[in-house]
Each structure stands twice: as structure tokens, then as C-alpha cells.
Design a protein around this motif. Structure first.
Motif, short mmCIF file in Angstrom:
data_model
loop_
_atom_site.label_atom_id
_atom_site.label_comp_id
_atom_site.label_asym_id
_atom_site.label_seq_id
_atom_site.Cartn_x
_atom_site.Cartn_y
_atom_site.Cartn_z
N GLU A 1 -2.08 14.92 -3.41
CA GLU A 1 -0.91 14.95 -2.53
C GLU A 1 -1.13 14.09 -1.28
OE1 GLU A 1 1.26 18.29 0.18
OE2 GLU A 1 0.94 18.83 -1.92
N LYS A 2 -2.30 14.19 -0.70
CA LYS A 2 -2.64 13.39 0.49
C LYS A 2 -2.60 11.89 0.16
CE LYS A 2 -6.29 12.71 3.89
NZ LYS A 2 -7.67 13.05 4.28
N LEU A 3 -3.15 11.51 -0.98
CA LEU A 3 -3.12 10.12 -1.41
C LEU A 3 -1.69 9.63 -1.59
CD1 LEU A 3 -4.58 7.53 -2.54
CD2 LEU A 3 -4.36 8.59 -4.79
N ALA A 4 -0.85 10.45 -2.22
CA ALA A 4 0.56 10.07 -2.44
C ALA A 4 1.26 9.82 -1.12
CB ALA A 4 1.27 11.15 -3.25
N LYS A 5 0.99 10.67 -0.12
CA LYS A 5 1.60 10.49 1.21
C LYS A 5 1.07 9.25 1.90
CE LYS A 5 2.25 15.38 2.37
NZ LYS A 5 1.74 16.45 3.24
N GLU A 6 -0.27 9.12 1.96
CA GLU A 6 -0.90 8.00 2.67
C GLU A 6 -0.50 6.65 2.08
OE1 GLU A 6 -5.14 8.48 2.62
OE2 GLU A 6 -5.11 10.10 4.11
N GLN A 7 -0.43 6.57 0.76
CA GLN A 7 -0.16 5.30 0.09
C GLN A 7 1.31 5.14 -0.28
OE1 GLN A 7 -2.42 2.82 -0.16
NE2 GLN A 7 -3.80 4.16 0.99
N ASN A 8 2.13 6.12 0.10
CA ASN A 8 3.56 6.09 -0.19
C ASN A 8 3.83 5.77 -1.67
OD1 ASN A 8 6.19 6.49 0.59
ND2 ASN A 8 6.52 4.35 1.11
N ILE A 9 3.19 6.54 -2.53
CA ILE A 9 3.31 6.34 -3.98
C ILE A 9 4.69 6.84 -4.42
CG2 ILE A 9 2.44 7.09 -6.22
CD1 ILE A 9 -0.36 7.20 -4.92
N PRO A 10 5.53 5.97 -5.01
CA PRO A 10 6.88 6.37 -5.41
C PRO A 10 6.86 7.43 -6.52
CG PRO A 10 6.56 4.01 -5.75
CD PRO A 10 5.26 4.57 -5.27
N SER A 11 6.00 7.23 -7.51
CA SER A 11 5.75 8.19 -8.59
C SER A 11 4.52 7.69 -9.33
CB SER A 11 6.95 8.32 -9.53
OG SER A 11 7.19 7.12 -10.22
N ALA A 12 3.91 8.56 -10.10
CA ALA A 12 2.69 8.17 -10.81
C ALA A 12 2.42 9.17 -11.92
CB ALA A 12 1.51 8.11 -9.84
N GLY B 1 -1.26 14.66 -15.58
CA GLY B 1 -0.18 15.11 -14.72
C GLY B 1 0.66 13.98 -14.19
N SER B 2 1.56 14.37 -13.27
CA SER B 2 2.46 13.38 -12.67
C SER B 2 2.66 13.68 -11.20
CB SER B 2 3.81 13.38 -13.40
OG SER B 2 4.43 14.64 -13.30
N VAL B 3 3.05 12.62 -10.50
CA VAL B 3 3.38 12.70 -9.07
C VAL B 3 4.83 12.30 -8.93
CG1 VAL B 3 2.90 11.79 -6.76
CG2 VAL B 3 1.02 12.05 -8.40
N ALA B 4 5.61 13.13 -8.27
CA ALA B 4 7.00 12.82 -7.93
C ALA B 4 7.20 13.35 -6.52
CB ALA B 4 7.96 13.45 -8.93
N TRP B 5 8.44 13.46 -6.09
CA TRP B 5 8.75 13.93 -4.74
C TRP B 5 9.75 15.06 -4.79
CZ3 TRP B 5 6.27 12.19 -0.37
CH2 TRP B 5 5.39 11.14 -0.58
N ASN C 1 3.86 4.12 -10.61
CA ASN C 1 5.12 3.61 -11.14
C ASN C 1 5.97 3.10 -9.98
OD1 ASN C 1 4.39 4.62 -13.76
ND2 ASN C 1 4.98 6.64 -13.04
N ALA C 2 6.76 2.08 -10.22
CA ALA C 2 7.58 1.48 -9.15
C ALA C 2 8.77 2.35 -8.74
CB ALA C 2 8.08 0.10 -9.59
N GLU C 3 9.29 3.11 -9.69
CA GLU C 3 10.49 3.93 -9.44
C GLU C 3 10.12 5.23 -8.73
OE1 GLU C 3 14.54 4.67 -9.71
OE2 GLU C 3 13.63 2.98 -10.76
N LYS C 4 10.83 5.54 -7.65
CA LYS C 4 10.63 6.83 -6.98
C LYS C 4 11.33 7.91 -7.80
CE LYS C 4 10.80 9.42 -2.75
NZ LYS C 4 11.02 9.45 -1.33
N LEU C 5 10.57 8.95 -8.13
CA LEU C 5 11.11 10.05 -8.91
C LEU C 5 11.10 11.33 -8.08
CD1 LEU C 5 9.47 9.41 -12.40
CD2 LEU C 5 11.78 8.82 -11.64
#
Length: 173
Positions: A52-63, A101-105, A147-151
Motif C-alpha cells: 500500500e505504501k509503495l502504491a501511494k509513494e509511486q502513484n501506481i494506477p493499478s497493478a 494479487g492486485s492493486v487498485a484504488w 498497469n497504465a489504467e487506474k482501476l
């Protein structure tokens, strides 16, 4: 004289322990790759919090991600569709044979969805939805493909489940 020597020994012991702890806390937990990131987590690290911290810091749209490694504590949850909640069960000192797993918002917070399979020292396997995961002795490696698309994820009824929302690519839906 003995007091002075004992005091000096205690000082050096304290200094070395605090220096070792500081070095461990400062160790790099992730690096950039061509497809996203590679995380190498160490004993005591909270896996869900660090993703979660990585997703926030790197502004990951989805993964999406995969991983392996040792777990001190792995808490799995089995979803009861009648009660609309997870029933947790924690396993200690297990090896994660597979993590996916997956990362979304969800609003302005990353939403991590993780499943896995853990094995114990008898090679019995346990698996399913992971509610909590803490790294054990050794390490845990997690490969994150961005992934480029924010989910987004949204709660859907009647199950009260946090479901990944997909953008339609076809106007016919």
C-alpha cells in the motif's frame, strides 16, 4: 576498573545493536524494474502495508503482483456469504508457496486484494484470501507489474463485496 570495562562493553554492545537495527530499517525494500517494481521484504515487515505504501509513494494506477517467501504470520479469511464477512484464521511460521494479487484504488487509498497458499513444516497447505501477512525469518520477494489504467474497487451489494470496477472498452457494454 571492572566497572569501567563493563560500562565500555555495555556501551559498545548497545551501539552495535542500535546500529544494526538502524541499518535494517534503512535497507531498500523495493527497486524499479522494466515492468514495475521488485520488493524484497525482511523479517517483521507487514506485506500489505508496504505494498500500500509503495502504491501511494509511486502513484501506481493499478497493478498485479506475485510473490514467495517466509511468513511469521499469515492470516487467511474465508468469506461467509450469509454473514457477509470474513472468518479469519492465522498460521504461524509458514512458507508462502504462492502469493498473487492486485492493486487498485478505493477513493484516495490503495486497495490491495491478495490470495496465497502457505505450507507448514509437515507440507500441509492452506490457502485463500489473505487478510494479514508478516514476513518471517528470511525474506519475501514480490514482483509488481504496473498497469497504465487506474482501476477502482467499490462495494457491491447484495454481497457487500469490494469488487474491482472495469472501464468498458465496447460501447455495447
Amino acid at each position: 576498573m571492572i566497572k569501567k570495562i563493563a560500562t565500555l562493553l555495555l556501551f559498545f554492545l548497545f551501539f552495535n545493536l542500535s546500529h544494526a537495527q538502524k541499518n535494517d530499517a534503512e535497507k531498500c525494500r523495493y527497486t524499479k524494474t522494466a515492468q514495475g517494481f521488485l520488493m524484497v521484504l525482511r523479517e517483521g515487515d507487514n506485506v500489505l502495508e508496504l505494498i500500500e505504501k509503495l502504491a501511494k509513494e509511486q502513484n501506481i494506477p493499478s497493478a498485479n503482483f506475485t510473490g514467495i517467501g517466509f511468513a511469521q504470520d499469515a492470516t487467511f479469511g474465508f468469506y461467509d456469504f450469509n454473514e457477509k464477512k470474513f472468518h479469519p484464521k492465522t498460521f504461524n511460521k509458514v512458507e508462502m508457496g504462492s502469493i498473487t494479487g492486485s492493486v487498485a484504488w478505493s477513493g484516495d487509498k490503495p486497495s490491495i486484494h491478495m490470495h496465497g497458499v502457505a505450507t507448514d513444516d509437515k507440507f500441509d497447505a492452506y490457502g485463500g484470501h489473505i487478510l494479514g501477512l508478516k514476513v518471517g525469518t528470511g525474506s519475501m520477494e514480490i514482483y509488481i507489474t504496473v498497469n497504465a489504467e487506474k482501476l477502482e474497487r467499490k462495494i457491491e451489494q447484495p454481497l457487500n463485496a469490494n469488487v474491482l470496477q472495469l472501464p468498458c472498452i465496447d460501447s455495447k457494454k
